[in-house]
Enzyme design. Structure first.
Site, PDB file in Angstrom:
ATOM      1  CG  HIS A   1      -2.462  -5.562   3.130  1.00 35.04           C
ATOM      2  ND1 HIS A   1      -2.870  -4.343   2.501  1.00 35.04           N
ATOM      3  CD2 HIS A   1      -2.301  -5.078   4.340  1.00 35.04           C
ATOM      4  CE1 HIS A   1      -3.078  -3.435   3.207  1.00 35.04           C
ATOM      5  NE2 HIS A   1      -2.686  -3.911   4.422  1.00 35.04           N
TER       6      HIS A   1
ATOM      7  CB  SER B   1      -4.275  -3.927   7.399  1.00 30.12           C
ATOM      8  OG  SER B   1      -2.727  -3.923   7.607  1.00 30.12           O
TER       9      SER B   1
END
Length: 260
Positions: free
Chosen positions: A185, A134
């Site tokens: 992230h 991610s």
């Protein structure tokens, strides 16, 4: 850019070999580690998992290897889906080498951020292991957001809308869902945005026709319905936004209920 209209899986693999290889790696590692639960899978997982105390002791490969490992099927599926959706356009625009370089750099940026912001990075019993692609996915978002702000010649308005909507929803979920590596992230995105002006040098707008020309698929003749199909693609793009929104909302709800 984000509407997949390849005629087959084989065509997708020919057009986007780097994205395809990355997804295959995800699937193979998941199969070995989780599905078959092989002993070699356990060894691969133990060797490759991101664990900041071990990174602090010099196991620096762990800022790269976690990008290819996942915590379960849904984690692997969601990241692979995002890569298939947002990776192909950049692979064509940047070229294979620059794309994989960018992907690795933004993934590393996310894992370095995870290391630096971990207050327990020197405490083996307190630090939390981390895995997943991610951070790299959000790095791709960072490149797209830079493109939408400073390189509008490379991205169409409909694609900008998709990127902005999914990015905003994704960032909201980052802070709302439990168990998310927020640092990966955020730093992945920052890394992608910062890399944008360098990596996009010489890039050309995405074109499905360029794919077909590169692979000498000249069988496609003049299509009198091309305008109608173009309008349909725009409508499909709007529909895709709502579909992805629904998927993210469902995952968010399941995450809050500790089902995922």
């Amino acid at each position: 850019m984000f509407i997949r209209n390849e005629r087959s899986i084989g065509e997708f693999v020919r057009f986007y070999p780097v994205v395809s290889i990355l997804v295959i790696i995800h699937i193979v590692l998941y199969t070995i580690i989780d599905l078959l639960a092989l002993q070699i899978g356990e060894q691969i997982y133990a060797w490759g998992i991101g664990f900041n105390p071990l990174i602090a002791e010099g196991e620096y490969w762990r800022i790269i290897t976690p990008m290819f490992l996942h915590a379960g099927f849904m984690h692997m599926l969601f990241n692979s889906f995002a890569l298939v959706l947002f990776g192909p356009a950049l692979e064509q625009m940047l070229g294979k080498f620059k794309f994989i370089l960018a992907y690795l750099l933004v993934g590393v940026a996310g894992n370095i951020g995870t290391f630096l912001l971990d207050p327990n990075r020197m405490e083996p019993f307190l630090s939390t292991p981390h895995v997943g692609a991610s951070g790299a996915i959000y790095g791709l978002f960072g490149i797209y957001i830079y493109m939408a702000v400073f390189r509008k010649d490379l991205i169409d308005p409909a694609s900008v809308q998709i990127v902005m909507v999914i990015f905003i929803i994704g960032m909201l979920m980052t802070f709302l869902r439990p168990g998310i590596n927020i640092s990966a992230h955020v730093f992945g995105f920052i890394g992608g945005f910062a890399l944008g002006p360098i990596i996009l040098t010489g890039a050309q707008p995405f074109s499905m026709w360029r794919n077909r020309r590169m692979h000498k698929d000249d069988s496609v003749q003049f299509d009198p319905n091309r305008w109608y199909k173009k309008q349909r693609r725009k409508e499909n793009a709007k529909t895709l936004i709502w579909i992805l929104l629904g998927i993210l909302v469902v995952f968010g709800i399941l995450g809050r209920l500790n089902i995922l």
